[in-house]
Design an enzyme around this catalytic site. Structure first.
Site, short mmCIF file in Angstrom:
data_model
loop_
_atom_site.label_atom_id
_atom_site.label_comp_id
_atom_site.label_asym_id
_atom_site.label_seq_id
_atom_site.Cartn_x
_atom_site.Cartn_y
_atom_site.Cartn_z
N CYS A 1 0.83 -1.19 0.00
CA CYS A 1 0.00 0.00 0.00
C CYS A 1 0.88 1.25 0.00
O CYS A 1 1.91 1.29 0.64
CB CYS A 1 -0.94 0.10 1.19
SG CYS A 1 -2.02 -1.32 1.37
N ARG B 1 4.00 -0.32 -4.75
CA ARG B 1 3.72 -0.79 -3.39
C ARG B 1 2.43 -1.61 -3.30
O ARG B 1 2.10 -2.14 -2.24
CB ARG B 1 3.60 0.41 -2.43
CG ARG B 1 4.84 1.26 -2.39
CD ARG B 1 4.65 2.43 -1.45
NE ARG B 1 4.54 2.00 -0.09
CZ ARG B 1 5.58 1.77 0.72
NH1 ARG B 1 6.79 1.98 0.29
NH2 ARG B 1 5.40 1.36 1.95
N TRP C 1 -2.47 -2.99 -1.60
CA TRP C 1 -2.06 -4.39 -1.72
C TRP C 1 -2.84 -5.12 -0.65
O TRP C 1 -2.62 -4.91 0.54
CB TRP C 1 -0.55 -4.52 -1.51
CG TRP C 1 -0.04 -5.91 -1.70
CD1 TRP C 1 0.23 -6.53 -2.89
CD2 TRP C 1 0.26 -6.87 -0.68
NE1 TRP C 1 0.69 -7.81 -2.66
CE2 TRP C 1 0.72 -8.04 -1.32
CE3 TRP C 1 0.18 -6.86 0.71
CZ2 TRP C 1 1.11 -9.18 -0.62
CZ3 TRP C 1 0.58 -8.00 1.40
CH2 TRP C 1 1.03 -9.15 0.75
N ASN D 1 -1.62 2.61 5.55
CA ASN D 1 -0.71 1.55 5.11
C ASN D 1 -0.20 0.85 6.36
O ASN D 1 0.26 1.51 7.29
CB ASN D 1 0.46 2.17 4.34
CG ASN D 1 1.59 1.17 4.11
OD1 ASN D 1 1.34 -0.01 3.90
ND2 ASN D 1 2.81 1.66 4.14
N GLY D 2 -0.30 -0.48 6.37
CA GLY D 2 0.16 -1.23 7.54
C GLY D 2 -0.89 -2.25 7.92
O GLY D 2 -1.78 -2.57 7.11
N GLU E 1 17.88 -17.82 -6.88
CA GLU E 1 17.43 -16.49 -7.30
C GLU E 1 16.79 -16.57 -8.69
O GLU E 1 15.77 -15.93 -8.95
CB GLU E 1 18.62 -15.51 -7.28
CG GLU E 1 18.36 -14.14 -7.87
CD GLU E 1 17.20 -13.38 -7.24
OE1 GLU E 1 16.69 -13.77 -6.19
OE2 GLU E 1 16.77 -12.38 -7.86
N LYS F 1 13.00 -15.55 -9.68
CA LYS F 1 12.73 -14.56 -10.73
C LYS F 1 11.74 -15.12 -11.73
O LYS F 1 10.77 -14.47 -12.10
CB LYS F 1 14.06 -14.22 -11.42
CG LYS F 1 14.26 -12.81 -11.83
CD LYS F 1 14.79 -11.90 -10.77
CE LYS F 1 13.95 -11.79 -9.54
NZ LYS F 1 14.58 -11.02 -8.49
N GLU G 1 8.17 -15.54 -10.15
CA GLU G 1 7.41 -14.35 -9.77
C GLU G 1 6.90 -13.55 -10.96
O GLU G 1 5.87 -12.91 -10.87
CB GLU G 1 8.18 -13.47 -8.77
CG GLU G 1 9.21 -12.54 -9.34
CD GLU G 1 9.85 -11.63 -8.25
OE1 GLU G 1 11.07 -11.52 -8.26
OE2 GLU G 1 9.12 -11.04 -7.44
N HIS H 1 18.29 -37.24 -4.67
CA HIS H 1 17.62 -37.53 -3.40
C HIS H 1 16.12 -37.19 -3.47
O HIS H 1 15.48 -37.04 -2.43
CB HIS H 1 18.29 -36.76 -2.26
CG HIS H 1 19.73 -37.15 -2.07
ND1 HIS H 1 20.10 -38.37 -1.59
CD2 HIS H 1 20.87 -36.49 -2.36
CE1 HIS H 1 21.43 -38.46 -1.56
NE2 HIS H 1 21.92 -37.31 -2.03
N LYS I 1 6.17 -4.41 -4.32
CA LYS I 1 7.61 -4.21 -4.25
C LYS I 1 8.11 -4.15 -2.81
O LYS I 1 9.14 -4.70 -2.47
CB LYS I 1 7.94 -2.89 -4.97
CG LYS I 1 9.41 -2.55 -4.99
CD LYS I 1 10.09 -3.22 -6.15
CE LYS I 1 11.57 -3.06 -6.14
NZ LYS I 1 12.25 -4.19 -6.77
C1 AGP Z 1 12.44 -9.90 -5.53
O1 AGP Z 1 12.34 -10.11 -6.89
C2 AGP Z 1 11.23 -9.97 -4.78
N1 AGP Z 1 10.24 -9.14 -5.34
C3 AGP Z 1 11.28 -10.05 -3.27
O2 AGP Z 1 11.70 -11.35 -2.99
C4 AGP Z 1 12.15 -9.06 -2.47
O3 AGP Z 1 13.50 -9.29 -2.71
C5 AGP Z 1 11.83 -9.23 -0.96
O4 AGP Z 1 10.50 -8.88 -0.74
C6 AGP Z 1 12.74 -8.46 -0.07
O5 AGP Z 1 12.65 -7.09 -0.29
P1 AGP Z 1 13.74 -6.08 0.28
O6 AGP Z 1 15.02 -6.40 -0.40
O7 AGP Z 1 13.21 -4.73 -0.08
O8 AGP Z 1 13.82 -6.30 1.75
#
Ligand code: AGP
Length: 607
Positions: A2, A27, A74, A98-99, A481, A485, A488, A504, A602
């Site tokens: 948010c 956000r 969000w 927000n929160g 990673e 990527k 997501e 395994h 984000k």
């Molecule tokens: C990354 O592609 C993600 N969107 C997510 O995992 C992100 O890295 C995570 O939410 C942590 O965010 P930060 O680095 O702002 O703490």
């Protein structure tokens, strides 16, 4: 999680609110809304979906006011819908939040006389303010100060009252909030990015602060209700730093910015042979690492993967004991903290709730010193840690983290060296790392030149439902990673395994419909990975192998992507860039919303 915005001026603020919400859309983007006060009444315009839906709603009639608040959501409590969209209103009051209000159910029990139009936790706040106004005297500023005493959880909120059309009142606890200062007009937002078109002067509120914002004045009280002055800071960010330019998506722009921002991350921090501690760590950081005997890294998501990669560097380069944990796990598992453990939190945003909570609780958990590796200079983590190392990647807008990740790696490599010198890292090795760091911008440019080839390879993944990523050593977190990527932004289910773990369990998944993407640097573990990949071939699996080995043959099962000559110690950075491009092109081919993938945001400022 948010974004909120507010403005009070002597001109129509609705376009300012909308432009600001566009900058805050990273956000959250499942609904949006604004509120103004019109002829003594609250007028709200809200819409489900991305901001463009709100703009369409606004285009249906005129909406102008010198004062307003706005929100992009969000969803945490309640589905994305118009009713759940902020602002929420009750009586004279209208509010954006927000929160998370953790005690909202308890508060709701005392509000049975109210009709709740939403399923959100936030709506209780506006009813609470309305009730308080009937029970005690005081203006909006007083009522907000009283009201927040009853809230548990986290909030950044902005409130207007129809009977007080000369001010907006805001409060902050655990969620970011800045005041933007103008001339005869003032603003508030979750992030400075939202206000760059109107000001470059900001006040960053502290937890517990409540502020009254008028056209010509700002009044702030702290958690104890005492009047306080907060420092005004000039932002160096420029308007336009969050535009896409010629690129189709922010993610692509941010991938292509990596040679430059990696250069920025290194700038001034290296001599020809050394990492310059005073430039990297400052005086206090240098003192802190003198006392460090081991490192505990804490982070979430991509930042966690940066930490996992750095663990190899801390341990292999310098024999520094290093543990890496997911913030939401460490927070509740009561770790045994050894003497001399440096807590290192890694975060692009510096606002991620779980990571921030660990930082805030660091002292009580037993960590004597804390360090934040972060991309946002004024973030809560930078302000809360004993020392901070900025990654200098510039604003990252795409939800999928790219340049923030590689600059985190660069900073972590420098930290491993600075710290490692106090352990077993030799000066020859340091010089070697420094040389290789300096080669990184051109090595990354070389990988970016493979974009065309990678976009063709992406076609082989586009109709798949699953993908398996394999790696060993530092290649393992790189594979993790890459899997994150891909999942997501393309919504293809992707998992990463340490290649040695294949037999395994996950080998059972391998058939011609399960693409296997291997991170295979030309290092000591190459032969081991080769054997693991033979296990895939023997089961008819299809392999895409990323390597910097010159003579790797393709066969009917294996496609090779050679990423060229790479600074060996910095392979995780270079391989990651190729894998970012792969995920990007698969997502584009699948037609997803690359920059704003479904269900995500984000900045994750809720637990
Ligand atoms: C990354 O592609 C993600 N969107 C997510 O995992 C992100 O890295 C995570 O939410 C942590 O965010 P930060 O680095 O702002 O703490």
């Amino acid at each position: 999680m948010c974004g909120i915005i507010g403005a009070i001026a002597q001109r129509n603020v609705v376009p300012i609110l909308i432009e600001g919400l566009k900058a805050l859309e990273y956000r959250g983007y499942d609904s949006a809304g604004i509120a103004i006060i019109e002829k003594g009444e609250v007028r709200r315009v809200r819409a489900k979906g991305k901001l463009v839906a709100l703009e369409e709603e606004l285009a249906k009639g005129s909406c102008e006011s010198p004062m307003g608040i706005g929100h992009t959501r969000w969803a945490t409590h309640g589905v994305p819908s118009v009713n759940n969209a902020h602002p929420h209103a009750c009586g004279d009051f209208v509010l954006v939040h927000n929160g998370i209000i953790e005690n909202h159910q308890l508060l709701k029990r005392d509000q049975s006389q109210h009709h709740f139009e939403s399923e959100t936790d936030s709506e209780v706040i506006v009813h609470l303010l309305n009730d308080l106004s009937g029970q005690c005297d005081g203006d909006l500023f007083d009522l907000v100060q009283k009201g927040i005493q009853k809230l548990q959880g986290s909030y950044a909120l902005a409130v207007m009252r129809t009977t007080e059309s000369d001010s907006v009142v805001v409060a902050r606890h655990g969620s970011p909030l800045v005041i933007g200062l103008g001339v005869g007009e003032n603003f508030i937002a979750s992030d400075v990015l939202a206000l760059l078109p109107v000001t470059s002067r900001f006040i960053y509120l502290e937890d517990g602060d409540v502020a009254r914002i008028s056209t010509h004045s700002i009044e702030i009280v702290n958690a104890e209700g005492q009047k306080v002055d907060r420092e005004v800071k000039e932002s160096t960010l420029e308007v336009g730093c969050t535009t896409r330019g010629e690129y189709r998506h922010f993610m692509l722009k941010e991938i292509f910015e990596q040679p430059v921002v990696i250069g920025e991350a290194l700038e001034g921090r290296l001599s020809n042979i050394k990492v310059l501690d005073p430039m990297l760590l400052g005086a206090s950081g240098t003192k802190i690492i003198e006392l460090t005997k081991r490192v505990q890294i804490v982070a979430c998501g991509t930042s966690y993967h940066a930490g996992l990669t750095a663990k190899y560097w801390f341990e292999q380069w310098a024999r520094i004991p290093c543990e890496v944990d997911i913030a939401s796990e460490l927070r509740y598992r009561k770790p045994v903290v050894s003497d001399g453990t440096l807590l290192v939190v890694i975060s692009q945003s510096g606002e991620t709730a779980d990571t921030l909570a660990v930082l805030n609780e660091a002292k009580s958990m037993g960590y004597v010193h804390s360090m934040a590796i972060c991309n946002v200079p004024e973030s809560s983590m930078v302000r809360g840690a004993d020392v901070s190392l900025l990654t200098r990647a510039g604003p990252e807008v795409g939800v999928a983290s790219t340049k923030a990740f590689t600059t985190q790696l660069v900073v972590l490599a420098m930290l491993a060296v600075s710290l490692g010198r106090r352990f077993e890292l030799t000066s020859d090795f340091e010089e070697n790392v420094v040389n290789q760091l300096k080669q990184l911008p051109s090595a990354v440019s070389q990988v970016l030149a493979l974009d065309g080839r990678i976009s063709i390879l992406a076609q082989t993944l586009v109709h798949k439902h699953h993908a398996l990523f394999l790696g060993r050593g530092p290649g393992y977190p790189v594979a993790m990673e890459a899997a994150l990527k891909l999942k997501e932004i393309s919504y293809i289910h992707a998992e990463a395994y340490a290649a040695g773990e294949l037999k395994h369990g996950p080998l059972a998944l391998v058939d011609e419909d399960m693409p296997v993407i291997a991170v295979m640097p030309d290092d000591d573990l190459l032969d081991k990975v080769q054997s693991n990949l033979s296990e895939v071939r023997a089961r008819g699996g299809r392999l895409l192998v990323l390597t910097d080995h010159d003579h790797l043959e393709e066969d009917e099962y294996t496609t090779v992507l050679n990423i060229g000559t790479v600074p060996k110690l910095m392979r995780p950075v270079v391989f990651s860039v190729a894998l970012q491009l792969l995920a990007y092109h698969v997502a584009v081919l699948r037609g997803t919303d690359v920059d704003r993938p479904r269900n995500l945001a984000k900045s994750v400022t809720v637990e």
